[in-house]
Enzyme design. Structure first.
Site, short mmCIF file in Angstrom:
data_model
loop_
_atom_site.label_atom_id
_atom_site.label_comp_id
_atom_site.label_asym_id
_atom_site.label_seq_id
_atom_site.Cartn_x
_atom_site.Cartn_y
_atom_site.Cartn_z
CE1 TYR A 156 33.72 47.17 38.72
CE2 TYR A 156 34.71 47.90 36.65
CZ TYR A 156 34.83 47.56 37.99
OH TYR A 156 36.06 47.61 38.60
CE LYS A 159 34.61 49.94 40.72
NZ LYS A 159 35.02 49.98 42.15
N1 LIG Z 1 41.93 45.10 38.86
C1 LIG Z 1 41.71 46.12 38.08
O1 LIG Z 1 42.34 46.29 37.01
C2 LIG Z 1 40.67 47.14 38.44
C3 LIG Z 1 40.37 48.14 37.51
C4 LIG Z 1 39.49 49.14 37.86
C5 LIG Z 1 38.91 49.12 39.11
N2 LIG Z 1 39.20 48.11 39.99
C6 LIG Z 1 38.56 48.17 41.30
O2 LIG Z 1 39.55 48.01 42.31
C7 LIG Z 1 38.99 47.36 43.45
C8 LIG Z 1 39.80 46.13 43.77
O3 LIG Z 1 39.81 45.30 42.63
P1 LIG Z 1 40.53 43.88 42.55
O4 LIG Z 1 40.90 43.73 41.13
O5 LIG Z 1 41.55 43.78 43.62
O6 LIG Z 1 39.27 42.95 42.83
P2 LIG Z 1 39.11 41.59 43.64
O7 LIG Z 1 37.86 40.97 43.14
O8 LIG Z 1 40.37 40.79 43.59
O9 LIG Z 1 38.91 42.11 45.14
C9 LIG Z 1 37.74 42.75 45.57
C10 LIG Z 1 37.47 42.28 46.99
O10 LIG Z 1 36.31 42.98 47.46
C11 LIG Z 1 35.61 42.08 48.30
N3 LIG Z 1 34.21 42.49 48.44
C12 LIG Z 1 33.27 42.54 47.48
N4 LIG Z 1 32.08 42.92 48.00
C13 LIG Z 1 32.28 43.11 49.33
C14 LIG Z 1 31.43 43.49 50.39
N5 LIG Z 1 30.13 43.73 50.19
N6 LIG Z 1 31.95 43.61 51.64
C15 LIG Z 1 33.27 43.37 51.85
N7 LIG Z 1 34.12 42.98 50.87
C16 LIG Z 1 33.64 42.85 49.62
C17 LIG Z 1 35.72 40.75 47.57
O11 LIG Z 1 35.44 39.64 48.45
C18 LIG Z 1 37.16 40.78 47.07
O12 LIG Z 1 38.04 40.13 47.95
C19 LIG Z 1 37.53 47.07 43.09
O13 LIG Z 1 36.71 48.11 43.56
C20 LIG Z 1 37.55 47.08 41.57
O14 LIG Z 1 36.29 47.36 41.04
C21 LIG Z 1 40.07 47.13 39.68
#
Ligand SMILES: NC(=O)c1ccc[n+]([C@@H]2O[C@H](COP(=O)([O-])OP(=O)(O)OC[C@H]3O[C@@H](n4cnc5c(N)ncnc54)[C@H](O)[C@@H]3O)[C@@H](O)[C@H]2O)c1
Length: 298
Positions: A154, A158
């Site tokens: 990851y 990132k």
């Molecule tokens: N939640 C957190 O605290 C956090 C922290 C740091 C970074 N992030 C980043 O923020 C973003 C959103 O995170 P989240 O927590 O809402 O995650 P989540 O898993 O709830 O949502 C991510 C969405 O991306 C979609 N996805 C994945 N691969 C895909 C593809 N190839 N094509 C189209 N859609 C695709 C998934 O189906 C999912 O619905 C992500 O990039 C995650 O890495 C989140």
């Protein structure tokens, strides 16, 4: 000053749930036509936005493939004539140490988070450069910017999108394109296992506006004040994470031993500069020489 997106088209990847959904709903509420992209759940979010009086279309393209990214952007361009805003949010998290990280895990995490961000950004680029306007957000993480234990695949994805954003911010300047990164903190299916119940409550994602999406709206707006920045946002706090280059140790006769004996200067944070580019940071060598020459003159 009000931020609004009337007449603008935004693509939000991974918007079928979680933060992407929240970003899509806020942009739509503020007048954007939103292409809601996700391999799961895009139809439901499209319907919710349209029900609420906004304008959205769903795309189930898999952005981890060049063909999926091309199809997503082509659709937006053909249907709406252009794309002004790209929110690269889709990502997959897997959290393992190097001894447990399989090649399959690495491929999965890198393809959705990093390759997908590259593919979609590459597809919108000609539209934005031709229009001499664009707003691009990539979604990084403290995992990639600072590192966390057991997050190696990851962290790679990132950190990669951070580098992509910095390069695109520089290349986009002459075209009116601004690119910035978001490092969110929010309780979503991806993150809940890592935070305490208290913290999970603080980082709750609500629709249409999570505490992360307002900064996304700022970065997506015409008023966006910066390019090349990294914002960390969650639980009500917004700030930046940034990189500095210190004055360091300068000695044209340096040896491994002289480096070690001057270690305090090598790693000192007392005096540092933030550079806009890697090339600019070369000026640090000249500045060190200058300082050394002045020192000799004294
Ligand atoms: N939640 C957190 O605290 C956090 C922290 C740091 C970074 N992030 C980043 O923020 C973003 C959103 O995170 P989240 O927590 O809402 O995650 P989540 O898993 O709830 O949502 C991510 C969405 O991306 C979609 N996805 C994945 N691969 C895909 C593809 N190839 N094509 C189209 N859609 C695709 C998934 O189906 C999912 O619905 C992500 O990039 C995650 O890495 C989140």
């Amino acid at each position: 000053m009000t931020i609004g997106f009337n007449g603008q088209v935004a693509i939000v990847t991974g918007a079928g749930r979680g933060l992407g959904r929240s970003h899509a709903e806020l942009l739509a509420e503020r007048g954007a036509t939103v292409v809601v992209n996700d391999v799961v759940g895009a139809d439901e979010v499209e319907a919710a936005i349209n029900r609420a009086g906004g304008r959205a279309v769903a795309s189930d393209d898999d952005i981890s493939t060049p063909a999926g990214a091309a199809s997503l952007v082509q659709r937006a361009a053909e249907e709406f004539g252009g794309v002004q805003i790209l929110i690269n949010n889709a990502g997959v998290g897997r959290f393992t140490t190097l001894d447990l990280a399989s090649i399959d895990e690495y491929e999965l995490v890198r393809r959705s988070g990093l390759d997908g961000t590259f593919y979609v950004t590459r597809e919108v680029w000609p539209l934005m450069t031709a229009a001499k306007y664009g707003r691009i957000v990539v979604t990084t993480s403290g995992n990639g910017l600072l590192g966390n234990p057991a997050s190696v695949t990851y962290a790679i994805a990132k950190a990669g999108v951070y580098g992509l954003m910095r390069a695109v911010a520089l290349d986009g300047a002459e075209f009116g394109i601004k690119a910035n990164a978001l490092a969110p903190m929010a309780s979503t299916p991806m993150s809940t296992e890592f935070v305490s119940p208290d913290m999970a409550e603080m980082l709750r994602v609500e629709f249409p506006t999570s505490l992360v999406s307002p900064i996304v709206a700022v970065l997506a707006s015409e008023q966006c004040p910066v390019s090349g920045y990294t914002f960390d946002a969650g639980g009500g706090r917004i700030g930046i994470t940034f990189q500095g280059t210190n004055a360091g140790f300068y000695d044209r006769d340096m040896t491994p031993e002289s480096i070690l004996s001057s270690w305090d200067s090598v790693v000192s944070r007392a005096d540092f500069v933030e550079f806009a580019s890697g090339y600019e940071s070369l000026s640090m060598v000249a500045a060190s020489r200058e300082r050394a020459l002045v020192g000799i003159g004294e």
